[in-house]
Design a protein around this motif. Structure first.
Motif, PDB file in Angstrom:
ATOM      1  N   ILE A   1      51.087  89.412  34.697  1.00 54.30           N
ATOM      2  CA  ILE A   1      50.373  90.323  35.600  1.00 54.30           C
ATOM      3  C   ILE A   1      48.995  89.776  35.952  1.00 54.30           C
ATOM      4  CG2 ILE A   1      49.369  92.648  35.781  1.00 54.30           C
ATOM      5  CD1 ILE A   1      51.636  93.632  33.978  1.00 54.30           C
ATOM      6  N   LEU A   2      48.363  89.053  35.028  1.00 55.13           N
ATOM      7  CA  LEU A   2      47.029  88.512  35.272  1.00 55.13           C
ATOM      8  C   LEU A   2      47.032  87.432  36.350  1.00 55.13           C
ATOM      9  CD1 LEU A   2      45.694  88.277  31.609  1.00 55.13           C
ATOM     10  CD2 LEU A   2      45.018  89.921  33.360  1.00 55.13           C
ATOM     11  N   LEU A   3      48.215  86.901  36.678  1.00 57.77           N
ATOM     12  CA  LEU A   3      48.317  85.874  37.727  1.00 57.77           C
ATOM     13  C   LEU A   3      48.357  86.484  39.115  1.00 57.77           C
ATOM     14  CD1 LEU A   3      50.898  83.482  36.039  1.00 57.77           C
ATOM     15  CD2 LEU A   3      48.400  83.352  35.998  1.00 57.77           C
ATOM     16  N   ILE A   4      48.386  87.823  39.187  1.00 59.68           N
ATOM     17  CA  ILE A   4      48.362  88.504  40.483  1.00 59.68           C
ATOM     18  C   ILE A   4      46.908  88.629  40.928  1.00 59.68           C
ATOM     19  CG2 ILE A   4      48.931  90.639  41.720  1.00 59.68           C
ATOM     20  CD1 ILE A   4      51.074  91.126  39.576  1.00 59.68           C
ATOM     21  N   GLY A   5      46.630  88.345  42.185  1.00 57.56           N
ATOM     22  CA  GLY A   5      45.267  88.504  42.686  1.00 57.56           C
ATOM     23  C   GLY A   5      44.447  87.236  42.559  1.00 57.56           C
ATOM     24  N   PRO A   6      43.128  87.347  42.783  1.00 58.14           N
ATOM     25  CA  PRO A   6      42.275  86.150  42.903  1.00 58.14           C
ATOM     26  C   PRO A   6      41.858  85.523  41.586  1.00 58.14           C
ATOM     27  CG  PRO A   6      40.967  88.126  43.238  1.00 58.14           C
ATOM     28  CD  PRO A   6      42.390  88.587  43.094  1.00 58.14           C
ATOM     29  N   MET A   7      42.090  86.171  40.440  1.00 52.15           N
ATOM     30  CA  MET A   7      41.566  85.655  39.182  1.00 52.15           C
ATOM     31  C   MET A   7      42.073  84.261  38.871  1.00 52.15           C
ATOM     32  SD  MET A   7      41.735  87.335  35.360  1.00 52.15           S
ATOM     33  CE  MET A   7      41.408  88.949  36.038  1.00 52.15           C
ATOM     34  N   LYS A   8      43.329  83.985  39.215  1.00 49.32           N
ATOM     35  CA  LYS A   8      43.923  82.695  38.846  1.00 49.32           C
ATOM     36  C   LYS A   8      43.293  81.531  39.597  1.00 49.32           C
ATOM     37  CE  LYS A   8      47.745  83.196  42.180  1.00 49.32           C
ATOM     38  NZ  LYS A   8      47.361  84.554  42.645  1.00 49.32           N
ATOM     39  N   HIS A   9      42.565  81.814  40.686  1.00 55.16           N
ATOM     40  CA  HIS A   9      41.942  80.754  41.479  1.00 55.16           C
ATOM     41  C   HIS A   9      40.507  80.467  41.067  1.00 55.16           C
ATOM     42  CE1 HIS A   9      45.393  80.786  44.101  1.00 55.16           C
ATOM     43  NE2 HIS A   9      45.209  82.055  44.418  1.00 55.16           N
ATOM     44  N   ARG A  10      39.959  81.255  40.161  1.00 60.53           N
ATOM     45  CA  ARG A  10      38.538  81.149  39.832  1.00 60.53           C
ATOM     46  C   ARG A  10      38.327  80.538  38.453  1.00 60.53           C
ATOM     47  NH1 ARG A  10      35.002  84.650  42.971  1.00 60.53           N
ATOM     48  NH2 ARG A  10      33.469  84.036  41.413  1.00 60.53           N
ATOM     49  N   ARG A  11      37.161  79.918  38.286  1.00 60.94           N
ATOM     50  CA  ARG A  11      36.740  79.510  36.951  1.00 60.94           C
ATOM     51  C   ARG A  11      36.044  80.668  36.249  1.00 60.94           C
ATOM     52  NH1 ARG A  11      32.487  77.791  33.867  1.00 60.94           N
ATOM     53  NH2 ARG A  11      33.003  76.144  32.347  1.00 60.94           N
ATOM     54  N   ASP A  12      35.168  81.364  36.987  1.00 57.22           N
ATOM     55  CA  ASP A  12      34.411  82.480  36.424  1.00 57.22           C
ATOM     56  C   ASP A  12      34.636  83.745  37.246  1.00 57.22           C
ATOM     57  OD1 ASP A  12      32.679  81.408  34.164  1.00 57.22           O
ATOM     58  OD2 ASP A  12      32.170  79.993  35.760  1.00 57.22           O
ATOM     59  N   LEU A  13      34.562  84.866  36.563  1.00 58.07           N
ATOM     60  CA  LEU A  13      34.636  86.158  37.235  1.00 58.07           C
ATOM     61  C   LEU A  13      33.319  86.429  37.960  1.00 58.07           C
ATOM     62  CD1 LEU A  13      36.286  88.068  34.282  1.00 58.07           C
ATOM     63  CD2 LEU A  13      37.379  87.590  36.480  1.00 58.07           C
ATOM     64  N   PRO A  14      33.342  87.160  39.084  1.00 54.77           N
ATOM     65  CA  PRO A  14      32.105  87.446  39.824  1.00 54.77           C
ATOM     66  C   PRO A  14      31.210  88.415  39.064  1.00 54.77           C
ATOM     67  CG  PRO A  14      33.920  88.665  40.765  1.00 54.77           C
ATOM     68  CD  PRO A  14      34.528  87.752  39.733  1.00 54.77           C
ATOM     69  N   GLU A  15      29.906  88.377  39.371  1.00 47.00           N
ATOM     70  CA  GLU A  15      28.947  89.254  38.715  1.00 47.00           C
ATOM     71  C   GLU A  15      28.744  90.562  39.450  1.00 47.00           C
ATOM     72  OE1 GLU A  15      25.320  87.206  38.093  1.00 47.00           O
ATOM     73  OE2 GLU A  15      26.174  85.714  36.709  1.00 47.00           O
ATOM     74  N   ARG A  16      29.021  90.581  40.758  1.00 47.30           N
ATOM     75  CA  ARG A  16      28.834  91.791  41.562  1.00 47.30           C
ATOM     76  C   ARG A  16      29.996  91.937  42.520  1.00 47.30           C
ATOM     77  NH1 ARG A  16      23.850  89.369  41.687  1.00 47.30           N
ATOM     78  NH2 ARG A  16      24.216  88.596  43.792  1.00 47.30           N
ATOM     79  N   PRO A  17      30.338  93.166  42.910  1.00 49.26           N
ATOM     80  CA  PRO A  17      31.475  93.377  43.805  1.00 49.26           C
ATOM     81  C   PRO A  17      31.369  92.624  45.126  1.00 49.26           C
ATOM     82  CG  PRO A  17      30.819  95.438  42.816  1.00 49.26           C
ATOM     83  CD  PRO A  17      29.788  94.428  42.417  1.00 49.26           C
ATOM     84  N   GLU A  18      30.150  92.469  45.655  1.00 44.66           N
ATOM     85  CA  GLU A  18      30.028  91.788  46.937  1.00 44.66           C
ATOM     86  C   GLU A  18      30.363  90.317  46.850  1.00 44.66           C
ATOM     87  OE1 GLU A  18      27.665  93.545  45.498  1.00 44.66           O
ATOM     88  OE2 GLU A  18      25.721  92.525  45.447  1.00 44.66           O
ATOM     89  N   GLN A  19      30.398  89.780  45.623  1.00 46.60           N
ATOM     90  CA  GLN A  19      30.772  88.383  45.451  1.00 46.60           C
ATOM     91  C   GLN A  19      32.282  88.197  45.279  1.00 46.60           C
ATOM     92  OE1 GLN A  19      28.525  87.245  42.006  1.00 46.60           O
ATOM     93  NE2 GLN A  19      26.682  86.778  43.196  1.00 46.60           N
ATOM     94  N   ALA A  20      33.006  89.302  45.203  1.00 46.55           N
ATOM     95  CA  ALA A  20      34.423  89.225  44.877  1.00 46.55           C
ATOM     96  C   ALA A  20      35.218  88.462  45.908  1.00 46.55           C
ATOM     97  CB  ALA A  20      35.009  90.623  44.693  1.00 46.55           C
ATOM     98  N   SER A  21      34.750  88.440  47.140  1.00 46.28           N
ATOM     99  CA  SER A  21      35.496  87.781  48.188  1.00 46.28           C
ATOM    100  C   SER A  21      35.375  86.266  48.130  1.00 46.28           C
ATOM    101  CB  SER A  21      35.018  88.276  49.566  1.00 46.28           C
ATOM    102  OG  SER A  21      33.638  88.015  49.715  1.00 46.28           O
ATOM    103  N   SER A  22      34.389  85.757  47.358  1.00 45.89           N
ATOM    104  CA  SER A  22      34.222  84.318  47.224  1.00 45.89           C
ATOM    105  C   SER A  22      35.139  83.804  46.147  1.00 45.89           C
ATOM    106  CB  SER A  22      32.764  83.990  46.865  1.00 45.89           C
ATOM    107  OG  SER A  22      31.885  84.498  47.839  1.00 45.89           O
ATOM    108  N   VAL A  23      36.252  83.244  46.557  1.00 46.66           N
ATOM    109  CA  VAL A  23      37.278  82.869  45.584  1.00 46.66           C
ATOM    110  C   VAL A  23      36.933  81.571  44.890  1.00 46.66           C
ATOM    111  CG1 VAL A  23      39.688  82.227  45.327  1.00 46.66           C
ATOM    112  CG2 VAL A  23      39.067  84.132  46.802  1.00 46.66           C
ATOM    113  N   GLY A  24      36.449  80.590  45.586  1.00 42.24           N
ATOM    114  CA  GLY A  24      36.182  79.284  44.993  1.00 42.24           C
ATOM    115  C   GLY A  24      34.959  79.289  44.119  1.00 42.24           C
ATOM    116  N   ARG A  25      34.886  78.359  43.255  1.00 36.60           N
ATOM    117  CA  ARG A  25      33.719  78.194  42.396  1.00 36.60           C
ATOM    118  C   ARG A  25      33.363  76.726  42.299  1.00 36.60           C
ATOM    119  NH1 ARG A  25      30.938  81.712  38.765  1.00 36.60           N
ATOM    120  NH2 ARG A  25      30.679  83.473  40.077  1.00 36.60           N
TER     121      ARG A  25
END
Length: 429
Positions: free
Chosen positions: A405-429
């Motif tokens: 289930i954790l592979l659903i959504g943008p988490m699998k593409h990121r190294r780090d989780l975002p710090e604020r909701p407005e950063q959530a759309s930035s998938v790359g790191r």
């Protein structure tokens, strides 16, 4: 009383959180209550199985009872906590829990203790825990600066895991020497100690401003919408709910499995639970290094998804050396789950706007913790119909798949989780 400003996490050059007086008091309060709760998590099923001759289904219901309040009052509790100062809520919860657990040994000494009494105490204490846990998680970010919030979470999670190591051993020893009912008395005393520590904290968090005509249902809906629309919180909530079905499913009948299927004594049950709980201590210790080495997003995936398949070792356990399989499986799961919880807890507290934090927490916990009684009821029903060991296989097999289930959504593409909701759309790191 005048508001005392938060010490901003303390001066790290002069000892950091260890010199933060109010954090130390919160830390001791948590350690005390978690030790008692850890003792009770073993002692209550032992009272039911060994003293009151409870069935497998009754034991599973007893395991489910403390978690049912999350389904009943979890959502409004978040809105209520967001309207109140959190420390008094925690003190009231501790006091109520102390009186409830004190009633168990009193009833036993009067020879009037029943399964119904245990269920009522478990349910009422679970209700107090809904308010305490929500207030506790929302209180910490106001007490600590966000720079040391991950360290604070790691210390609290590590202590909780350490108490889970000590508690079952204490419960087993007390059950052998003085009876399982006496072990429940220790839990009542631990809640009293926790309430005293919380009362001694000097910091008074400011009350969040709320509109004069605030509507409870509108506030609840606001928290639910925030979680439902956010790609990270949504996935974490789904994973928590589904994984708890399997995790709690097998744990709810583990005492029955050990005592009746494998034939171990109460003292050995306590020692086995203590050994398994060592994984939680290790998980809390390695969570921060893992997040630094791999990133918070990748670290969470590694900890949660990588550990769950080891659950398949647990149904293979048997007498003698085969008990090592139970300890090994539970140990690795503990490492992964606690490390993942440390990373997830710090992420939620930093990521969520402060005025929404209580409602967001309970919106997530409504499903993830609300799944606990469902998993226990499923396991109890299957255990009565199919037997305990086949049910252990069903629950652990389902648990191994939930990491997907954790592979659903943008988490699998990121190294780090975002710090604020407005950063959530930035998938790359």
């Amino acid at each position: 009383m005048a508001t005392v400003p938060a010490p901003a996490g303390g001066d790290r050059r002069r000892g950091g959180l260890l010199r933060h007086r109010d954090f130390r008091l919160l830390w001791v309060a948590q350690a005390s209550s978690k030790l008692g709760s850890s003792v009770t998590s073993v002692a209550m099923p032992l009272v039911a199985v060994a003293t009151l001759n409870a069935t497998t289904f009754e034991t599973a219901i007893l395991y489910a009872a403390p978690w049912l309040p999350w389904l009943i009052i979890g959502l409004p509790a978040g809105a209520w906590v967001d309207r109140l100062r959190r420390r008094p809520v925690m003190i009231l919860g501790d006091t109520a829990s102390m009186l409830l657990f004190l009633s168990v040994p009193v009833a036993a000494w009067l020879d009037v203790l029943t399964i119904g009494h245990l269920l009522a105490v478990a349910f009422a204490a679970g209700t107090a825990a809904v308010f305490f846990q929500t207030a506790y998680q929302a209180y910490l970010p106001s007490l600590l600066d966000k720079r040391v919030l991950p360290e604070g979470n790691a210390k609290l999670q590590g202590t909780e895991s350490a108490m889970q190591v000590a508690g079952p051993g204490v419960a087993g020893l007390l059950a052998q020497l003085a009876g399982a009912v006496t072990a429940v008395l220790l839990d009542a005393l631990s809640f009293a100690a926790s309430a005293l520590c919380l009362w001694a904290i000097r910091f008074r968090e400011p009350r969040e401003p709320r509109p004069a005509a605030a509507n409870l249902f509108r506030e609840i809906a606001e928290g639910i919408r925030f979680v439902a629309r956010d790609p990270y919180l949504r996935v974490l909530t789904a994973f928590g709910a589904v994984s708890n079905l399997g995790l709690i499913g097998y744990q709810s009948i583990l005492v029955v499995f050990l005592v009746r299927d494998i034939g171990v004594s109460a003292g050995v049950v306590g020692l086995l639970f203590a050994a398994i709980s060592c994984g939680g201590v290790l998980g809390a210790v390695i969570a921060t290094p893992i997040s630094r080495r791999f990133g918070t997003a990748r670290g969470m995936l590694l900890c949660e998804a990588g550990a769950l398949p080891f659950a398949l070792l647990i149904p293979l356990a048997g007498p003698g050396l085969r008990l090592v399989l139970l300890v090994a499986g539970g140990l690795v799961i503990g490492v992964g789950v606690v490390a993942g919880n440390v990373l997830k807890g710090a992420f939620r507290q930093q990521y969520t706007p402060p005025q929404l934090l209580g409602r967001v927490l309970v919106s997530m916990q409504f499903l993830s913790l609300g799944a606990i009684p469902v998993g226990a009821l499923i396991a109890g029903t299957l255990g009565s119909a199919l037997g305990v060991r086949p049910t252990m296989w069903i629950m652990t097999s389902g648990l191994t798949l939930t990491g997907l289930i954790l592979l659903i959504g943008p988490m699998k593409h990121r190294r780090d989780l975002p710090e604020r909701p407005e950063q959530a759309s930035s998938v790359g790191r």
